[in-house]
Design a protein around this motif. Sequence first.
Motif, short mmCIF file in Angstrom:
data_model
loop_
_atom_site.label_atom_id
_atom_site.label_comp_id
_atom_site.label_asym_id
_atom_site.label_seq_id
_atom_site.Cartn_x
_atom_site.Cartn_y
_atom_site.Cartn_z
N MET A 1 5.85 -26.70 19.03
CA MET A 1 5.30 -26.86 20.26
C MET A 1 4.65 -25.12 21.10
N ALA A 2 3.67 -25.45 21.13
CA ALA A 2 3.07 -24.14 22.58
C ALA A 2 3.59 -24.52 23.59
N VAL A 3 4.39 -24.16 24.18
CA VAL A 3 4.47 -24.06 25.79
C VAL A 3 3.33 -23.73 26.63
N ARG A 4 3.12 -24.54 27.36
CA ARG A 4 2.25 -24.81 28.69
C ARG A 4 2.72 -24.24 30.04
N ARG A 5 2.24 -23.13 30.90
CA ARG A 5 2.95 -22.80 31.88
C ARG A 5 2.92 -22.58 32.83
N GLU A 6 2.62 -24.10 34.18
CA GLU A 6 1.87 -23.94 35.63
C GLU A 6 2.64 -23.55 36.76
N VAL A 7 2.23 -23.09 37.06
CA VAL A 7 2.54 -22.82 38.82
C VAL A 7 2.06 -22.81 39.79
N ILE A 8 3.28 -24.40 40.69
CA ILE A 8 2.08 -25.06 42.11
C ILE A 8 3.16 -24.50 43.14
N GLY A 9 2.69 -23.34 43.79
CA GLY A 9 3.64 -23.18 44.86
C GLY A 9 4.42 -22.42 44.56
N ASN A 10 6.21 -22.92 45.15
CA ASN A 10 7.05 -22.66 44.82
C ASN A 10 7.87 -23.54 43.60
N ALA A 11 6.65 -23.85 42.69
CA ALA A 11 7.30 -24.67 41.38
C ALA A 11 6.73 -24.03 40.29
N THR A 12 7.53 -24.01 38.77
CA THR A 12 6.73 -23.72 37.57
C THR A 12 7.51 -24.69 37.20
N LEU A 13 6.14 -24.88 36.08
CA LEU A 13 6.14 -25.74 35.43
C LEU A 13 6.39 -25.60 34.01
N TYR A 14 7.03 -26.16 32.73
CA TYR A 14 7.16 -25.88 31.25
C TYR A 14 6.39 -26.63 30.83
N LEU A 15 5.47 -27.25 30.00
CA LEU A 15 5.20 -28.44 28.75
C LEU A 15 5.74 -27.51 27.63
N GLY A 16 6.84 -27.75 26.90
CA GLY A 16 7.71 -28.09 25.95
C GLY A 16 8.67 -28.65 25.98
N ASP A 17 9.77 -28.02 24.90
CA ASP A 17 10.65 -28.62 24.93
C ASP A 17 11.91 -27.25 25.05
N CYS A 18 12.94 -28.04 25.81
CA CYS A 18 13.42 -27.70 26.83
C CYS A 18 14.72 -26.97 25.99
N ARG A 19 15.00 -26.62 24.94
CA ARG A 19 15.49 -25.94 23.68
C ARG A 19 15.31 -24.52 23.41
N GLU A 20 13.58 -24.91 23.80
CA GLU A 20 13.10 -23.69 23.19
C GLU A 20 12.53 -22.58 24.76
N VAL A 21 12.06 -23.68 25.74
CA VAL A 21 11.91 -22.95 26.94
C VAL A 21 13.71 -22.65 27.68
N LEU A 22 14.49 -23.17 28.02
CA LEU A 22 15.59 -22.75 28.68
C LEU A 22 16.08 -20.64 28.80
N PRO A 23 16.45 -20.25 27.56
CA PRO A 23 16.73 -18.94 27.63
C PRO A 23 15.94 -18.32 27.56
N THR A 24 14.35 -18.62 28.13
CA THR A 24 13.85 -17.40 28.82
C THR A 24 13.80 -17.59 30.46
N LEU A 25 14.43 -18.58 30.70
CA LEU A 25 14.40 -18.66 32.24
C LEU A 25 15.15 -17.85 33.05
N PRO A 26 14.92 -17.02 34.07
CA PRO A 26 15.90 -16.66 35.05
C PRO A 26 17.27 -17.49 35.20
N LYS A 27 18.28 -17.92 36.24
CA LYS A 27 19.51 -17.52 36.33
C LYS A 27 18.67 -18.30 37.40
N VAL A 28 19.51 -20.47 37.73
CA VAL A 28 19.28 -21.03 38.98
C VAL A 28 20.28 -21.30 39.46
N ASP A 29 19.70 -21.92 40.47
CA ASP A 29 21.56 -21.93 41.26
C ASP A 29 21.88 -23.32 41.26
#
Length: 213
Positions: A1-29
């Motif tokens: 599925m096509a990934v949709r990205r929404e930025v709301i202030g200090n929140a970044t939200l992705y509509l998509g399968d996390c198996r596809e999105v996770l490799p594209t993300l920066p490191k988190v705490d």
Amino acid sequence: MAVRREVIGNATLYLGDCREVLPTLPKVDAVITDPPYGIGFAAQPTRYQRANGMRAEAWDDTAPVELVLSVATLAKYAVIWGGNYFPLRPSRGWLTWQKRGNAPSMADFEMAWTSRDANARTYHRTVKSASLEKSLSDGAHPTQKPVGLMEFSILYLPADAHTILDPFMGSGTTGVACMNLGRSFIGIEREVKYFDIACRRIEDAQRQGRLIA
């Protein structure tokens, strides 16, 4: 599925399968999440839920075991609600939610595995009071956790947990808790209706924060 990205202030939200999105993300705490347990809960809406338009769904029919085990290692800290359903490594730092006054057909408490070597802690809140946060007529998530419970989960972690990831975001409760506590949030959800609810709730939480400030 096509990934949709929404930025709301200090929140970044992705509509998509996390198996596809996770490799594209920066490191988190930290990772704080409530994944499907594989118990088929979503397939059995109550009479009250059905009256408010909630229909049987299949997303909780199978537990994503390997995915959850991988998610638990993505950050320095992790809190996995329903962790007792997964073969995670032994931990001393378990969290529980004691559900006072619940129906006999429901569990008396829920458990979260954490990566912390720290004392176990318990959150006390009735199921009835937690349910008041849900708007079933707006399509609330059937396993939506109380905001206070997710704030409790965040505050269990050390102060350097600034950016929180929830790869099974649902209707965005972890994100709302992050907004309330001034943390950055990254959320992933694959169901459009819950993603849209999460966007709205997180936007509302940010707006309330701005009004208070």
